[in-house]
Scaffold this active site. Sequence first.
Site, short mmCIF file in Angstrom:
data_model
loop_
_atom_site.label_atom_id
_atom_site.label_comp_id
_atom_site.label_asym_id
_atom_site.label_seq_id
_atom_site.Cartn_x
_atom_site.Cartn_y
_atom_site.Cartn_z
N HIS A 224 20.00 28.68 -1.97
CA HIS A 224 19.80 29.76 -0.99
C HIS A 224 19.40 29.22 0.39
O HIS A 224 18.76 29.92 1.17
CB HIS A 224 18.78 30.77 -1.52
N GLY B 208 10.22 29.45 -13.44
CA GLY B 208 9.66 30.30 -12.38
C GLY B 208 10.67 31.15 -11.64
O GLY B 208 10.52 31.36 -10.43
C1 BJW Z 1 5.76 31.89 -12.50
C2 BJW Z 1 4.57 31.59 -11.90
C3 BJW Z 1 4.00 30.40 -12.27
C4 BJW Z 1 5.17 33.44 -11.08
N1 BJW Z 1 4.60 29.63 -13.18
N2 BJW Z 1 6.41 31.20 -13.39
C5 BJW Z 1 26.56 39.45 -10.38
C6 BJW Z 1 25.91 40.49 -10.97
C7 BJW Z 1 25.08 41.33 -10.23
C8 BJW Z 1 24.89 41.13 -8.87
C9 BJW Z 1 25.53 40.07 -8.27
C10 BJW Z 1 26.36 39.25 -9.03
N3 BJW Z 1 26.84 38.28 -8.20
C11 BJW Z 1 26.34 38.49 -6.95
C12 BJW Z 1 25.57 39.59 -6.96
C13 BJW Z 1 24.89 40.15 -5.78
C14 BJW Z 1 23.58 39.47 -5.43
C15 BJW Z 1 22.62 39.67 -6.59
O1 BJW Z 1 22.38 38.80 -7.39
N4 BJW Z 1 22.03 40.85 -6.67
C16 BJW Z 1 21.11 41.18 -7.75
C17 BJW Z 1 19.67 41.19 -7.20
C18 BJW Z 1 21.52 42.51 -8.31
N5 BJW Z 1 23.78 38.08 -5.11
C19 BJW Z 1 24.14 37.69 -3.89
O2 BJW Z 1 24.36 38.50 -2.99
C20 BJW Z 1 24.34 36.20 -3.64
N6 BJW Z 1 25.58 35.98 -2.99
C21 BJW Z 1 26.74 36.11 -3.63
O3 BJW Z 1 26.82 36.32 -4.80
O4 BJW Z 1 27.82 36.01 -2.79
C22 BJW Z 1 29.12 36.29 -3.28
C23 BJW Z 1 30.05 36.05 -2.12
C24 BJW Z 1 31.09 35.16 -2.27
C25 BJW Z 1 31.97 34.92 -1.21
C26 BJW Z 1 31.78 35.58 0.00
C27 BJW Z 1 30.72 36.46 0.17
C28 BJW Z 1 29.86 36.69 -0.91
C29 BJW Z 1 23.30 35.69 -2.66
C30 BJW Z 1 21.92 35.80 -3.16
C31 BJW Z 1 20.91 35.43 -2.06
C32 BJW Z 1 19.48 35.62 -2.49
N7 BJW Z 1 18.63 35.45 -1.36
C33 BJW Z 1 17.19 35.52 -1.53
C34 BJW Z 1 16.52 35.45 -0.14
C35 BJW Z 1 16.64 34.06 0.44
C36 BJW Z 1 16.09 34.03 1.82
C37 BJW Z 1 14.60 34.16 1.90
O5 BJW Z 1 13.84 33.46 1.21
O6 BJW Z 1 14.19 34.96 2.72
O7 BJW Z 1 16.75 34.43 -2.36
S1 BJW Z 1 16.62 36.94 -2.41
C38 BJW Z 1 15.31 36.14 -3.25
O8 BJW Z 1 15.57 36.19 -4.67
C39 BJW Z 1 15.40 34.66 -2.85
C40 BJW Z 1 15.19 33.97 -4.16
O9 BJW Z 1 15.71 32.67 -4.11
C41 BJW Z 1 15.89 34.88 -5.14
C42 BJW Z 1 15.46 34.72 -6.57
O10 BJW Z 1 14.13 35.05 -6.72
P1 BJW Z 1 13.20 34.19 -7.71
O11 BJW Z 1 13.08 32.82 -7.20
O12 BJW Z 1 13.68 34.36 -9.08
O13 BJW Z 1 11.79 34.91 -7.47
P2 BJW Z 1 11.18 36.22 -8.16
O14 BJW Z 1 10.07 36.68 -7.32
O15 BJW Z 1 12.26 37.20 -8.47
O16 BJW Z 1 10.64 35.69 -9.57
C43 BJW Z 1 9.55 34.80 -9.66
C44 BJW Z 1 9.35 34.45 -11.12
O17 BJW Z 1 8.34 33.47 -11.21
C45 BJW Z 1 8.89 35.65 -11.97
O18 BJW Z 1 9.71 35.69 -13.15
C46 BJW Z 1 7.44 35.31 -12.35
O19 BJW Z 1 7.06 35.75 -13.63
C47 BJW Z 1 7.46 33.80 -12.28
N8 BJW Z 1 6.20 33.16 -11.95
N9 BJW Z 1 4.26 32.66 -11.00
C48 BJW Z 1 5.78 30.05 -13.71
N10 BJW Z 1 2.80 30.02 -11.75
#
Ligand code: BJW
Length: 239
Positions: free
Chosen positions: A119, A187
């Site tokens: 990302h 995580g």
């Molecule tokens: C602990 C802990 C500790 C806490 N120890 N654990 C297929 C199906 C459905 C939807 C889609 C699909 N394909 C694409 C999509 C759409 C979309 C998507 O996924 N949407 C869903 C949400 C429904 N995806 C996209 O749009 C992606 N792009 C794409 O697919 O493009 C296609 C394309 C092709 C060609 C041309 C054009 C397009 C892009 C996704 C971008 C995500 N961006 C973000 C923001 C980044 C910028 C920023 O930081 O500001 O990325 S969103 C945000 O979520 C960020 C993260 O990287 C990402 C994931 O979050 P993460 O890391 O999992 O965090 P949390 O908070 O969700 O979870 C934390 C976890 O830690 C929890 O489980 C806790 O329990 C745990 N935890 N403390 C261990 N101490």
Amino acid sequence: MKDSIDDIKAILALRPKIAVLTGAGISAESGVPTFRGSDGYWKGKSAEDLASMQGFSQDPHGVWEWYNLRRQKLKDIKPNPGHDALVRLEELASSFTLVTQNVDRLHQQAGSGQVLELHGSIWPVRCMDCDYQEDRFQVDLPAEPRCPDCKGWLRPGVVWFGEALPFGIMEKADHAVRMADLFFIIGTSAVVWPAAGLAWTAREAGAKVVEINLEETPATEVAHISLLGKSGEILPQLL
Ligand code: BJW
Ligand code: ZN
């Protein structure tokens, strides 16, 4: 039947090929808020509201306020024992690929080698109107950062919802995961795609899948072992 920690330790002793996917949870113990935790909202808005072209177009000032706040906080934040353990894991592996969804560069600061930033990163900026881009690591930016060449809006070098991931990066991640004997998913809530799909790919391709998280996620169904707890405590124990 699920595997035990001893099974994983036995595989580690054989210098396996390892692939790792991390998410915001690995940085939580350093003080970085996760996206979908209680501290993930900013002024009532979620990552889905803020991290998109639509969100930026509606309120560029507000979205930059969010990024500038995060950039400022990150300047004082250090990697934690979870990041450090992954550096040591790299030394134990015959091949090692670290794939992260995180934009904070804490893996690199801990000393991990090549990191695939699915990302992007919060530190570089690029112009929305011309080719200007620059890495502004730990640099304070103005409230409304503008391009020095054309005065267009700058944006952070991250991947927003609906945007393609950096060119070729998913192919590299996918290849590493398919080659791996052991796959760690750490995580992440495993709800954002295509990153989350790596867990299913790993399982399908025959890797042992180890999940480390405070709670179960959609990826738990493909994990051979799900270790519930803090990554900064569990990862050092595994080593
Ligand atoms: C602990 C802990 C500790 C806490 N120890 N654990 C297929 C199906 C459905 C939807 C889609 C699909 N394909 C694409 C999509 C759409 C979309 C998507 O996924 N949407 C869903 C949400 C429904 N995806 C996209 O749009 C992606 N792009 C794409 O697919 O493009 C296609 C394309 C092709 C060609 C041309 C054009 C397009 C892009 C996704 C971008 C995500 N961006 C973000 C923001 C980044 C910028 C920023 O930081 O500001 O990325 S969103 C945000 O979520 C960020 C993260 O990287 C990402 C994931 O979050 P993460 O890391 O999992 O965090 P949390 O908070 O969700 O979870 C934390 C976890 O830690 C929890 O489980 C806790 O329990 C745990 N935890 N403390 C261990 N101490
Ligand atoms: Zn420009």
